[in-house]
Design a protein around this motif. Structure first.
Motif, PDB file in Angstrom:
ATOM      1  N   LEU A 177       0.938  -1.250   0.165  1.00  0.00           N
ATOM      2  CA  LEU A 177      -0.149   0.120  -0.145  1.00  0.00           C
ATOM      3  C   LEU A 177       1.016   1.317  -0.130  1.00  0.00           C
ATOM      4  N   VAL A 208      -7.312   1.528   4.488  1.00  0.00           N
ATOM      5  CA  VAL A 208      -6.676   1.189   3.206  1.00  0.00           C
ATOM      6  C   VAL A 208      -6.983   2.422   2.401  1.00  0.00           C
ATOM      7  N   GLU A 256      -3.852   4.732   0.736  1.00  0.00           N
ATOM      8  CA  GLU A 256      -3.769   4.847  -0.469  1.00  0.00           C
ATOM      9  C   GLU A 256      -3.902   6.405  -1.162  1.00  0.00           C
ATOM     10  N   ALA A 298      -8.284  -1.379  -2.177  1.00  0.00           N
ATOM     11  CA  ALA A 298      -6.889  -1.054  -2.697  1.00  0.00           C
ATOM     12  C   ALA A 298      -6.882  -1.224  -4.284  1.00  0.00           C
TER      13      ALA A 298
END
Lengths: 308, 308
Positions: A162, A207, A211, B208
């Protein structure tokens, strides 16, 4: 024959709501590992450490990793390994993963990088299996790749690096013992669906936050409604540290790995240092020895220091 | 007085592993809603549809949303609303959300955009409450904003728009009845921790995948080990459609909302059309009437068609 010296970073696994799937590498602390190729099919461990780690290859984390690599190769080669251990075993900072991942990556350097990253993770998981009884990869993977990594699945292995914003990390390791196996045992086998939904909302937010590099979103998502309420009972001072760190401006944080270390993320170093003061104050008051680190997310995993 | 005509897209909620937290807007089907400001404090509903939807404001999805807006305003105004319904109620394609979100957004146009997006979601959730008994936002939010959206939390409301790659969506609506309330009731209140971990690995991978625009990762993450195994029992042909669609090249998919519609994502239109043939073949063989759509993710939510 050839020899290499590598730096093996500490890691935070079970990243708050990312139990078993999210981990990140730290700039500090780290172990130093020297690995030498020898032309005998054995693993010689010549560690000097204060932790009485076994030096028999079959009982040593780095040892079993190297043995599994030798078994794969089938050649008449072996390794001599020496680890300067700075990540204390049982701290919850990926001490065994540093040895396991370090051994896999260092061996790969000596073997002209013949293995893929996924194969290195597979080899290193043998070390985690020895250390904790479970083949988990959420310390090993960030230790190998650096940054923040998602292990979407272990079977089959699916690693997703990530984006990791440059965040500061404050860590405190209170010198109490929490065994990984005990920390696993106190977890309930079943969880409420409504809690699971909250958790996957938070993991999705975390997440997305990584990102997008959205530190506010990261902060809002750093909540674990399933594991932390149970495990934090094993760590005196946990709730106070978490509450006061957030009041002091930290984004949030939680238990590192299965504890007892606690980590907090901050966007700036001044906040990270205020958090350190809070951690020190709490454990001093509780009369528990501790060690603190003010560090940041390491963008690099196990890396070569020197070679000859 | 002023009047506006808006297009209200269908939406897929409970996006596979993203139960209760992830939804996306579709280009087709969509409702057309005409909304007029009137200077009496009441809501007049003049729908013409084949579904016998109630036209009493308090019992109508768009009606309760408009009433909640009027309550907030406290002015001597009201609305006249006419909906041309193309998203069939009970299809699992966000029919009630289209009415609720459409009413909120259209009213906001007429009121010179005085409300924020979060307020519109709050108003529209009153419609979802009426329709399904639960204030959920995973249809409403993408219906308002377009694209793929994460609802990290409902209390407090935390909406995170995700990057949405231009994927094709094949949808089949078999003409069987699955009530949202029934679909909720058959879910277990507790789930195994190990399944919850798999699920949050997949949701993390899916988020993601969307953020990175990595369609392979999206495909690998489109697995729901908790809700789908239970709910798919209510939908004949589900397993066959899913297996054959993936064999035909679809990334994956699942139940749309609480069913009975099924959706599959593909990277290209040819695959999306092969998937449609599979869906048609299965429901023809099962002797169940159906309707299919080959469409794509709508990047725009409720939008103005005309105004006067």
């Amino acid at each position: 024959m050839k020899e290499v010296v590598v730096k093996c970073p500490a890691t935070v696994a079970n990243l708050v709501c990312g139990f078993d799937i999210l981990g990140m590498a730290l700039k500090e602390p780290y172990d130093i590992m020297k690995l030498k190729l020898i032309n005998e099919p054995k693993v010689i461990i010549t560690n000097k450490d204060d932790y009485n780690l076994p030096t028999e290859a079959e009982k040593n984390v780095a040892g079993v990793v190297l043995l599994s690599i030798m078994e794969k190769l089938g050649d008449n080669i072996g390794f001599e390994v020496e680890i300067e251990k700075h990540i204390k075993p049982g701290s919850g900072l990926g001490s065994s993963a540093a040895s396991a991942a370090g051994a896999a990556v260092a061996a790969n350097y000596l073997l002209e990088n013949r293995f893929t990253k996924d194969e290195l993770v597979q080899f290193a998981m043998n070390g985690e299996k020895l250390a904790s009884g479970v083949k988990h990869a959420d310390n090993i993977t960030p230790c190998i790749t650096g940054g923040v990594t998602l292990i979407r699945s272990i079977h089959p292995l699916d690693i997703v690096p990530l984006n990791s914003p440059s965040l500061f990390v404050t860590v405190v390791h209170p010198q109490i013992e929490v065994k990984t196996s005990d920390a696993r045992q106190i977890l309930r086998k079943e969880v409420l669906l409504k809690d699971a939904i909250k958790q996957w909302g938070n993991i999705a937010g975390l997440v997305a936050g990584f990102e997008k590099g959205d530190t506010d979103l990261i902060g809002r998502s750093l909540e674990d409604v399933i594991i932390e309420p149970v495990r934090s009972i094993l760590i005196p001072g946990f709730d106070e540290i978490k509450t006061r760190s957030k009041e002091a401006g930290a984004l949030g944080g939680g238990i590192s790995g299965s504890g007892p270390s606690i980590f907090m993320l901050s966007t700036d170093e001044a906040t990270a240092k205020s958090v350190e003061l809070i951690m020190q104050e709490v454990f001093q008051r509780l009369g528990i020895d501790y060690k603190t680190y003010v560090t940041s997310i390491a963008q690099e995993g196990v890396s070569e220091i020197s070679t000859k």
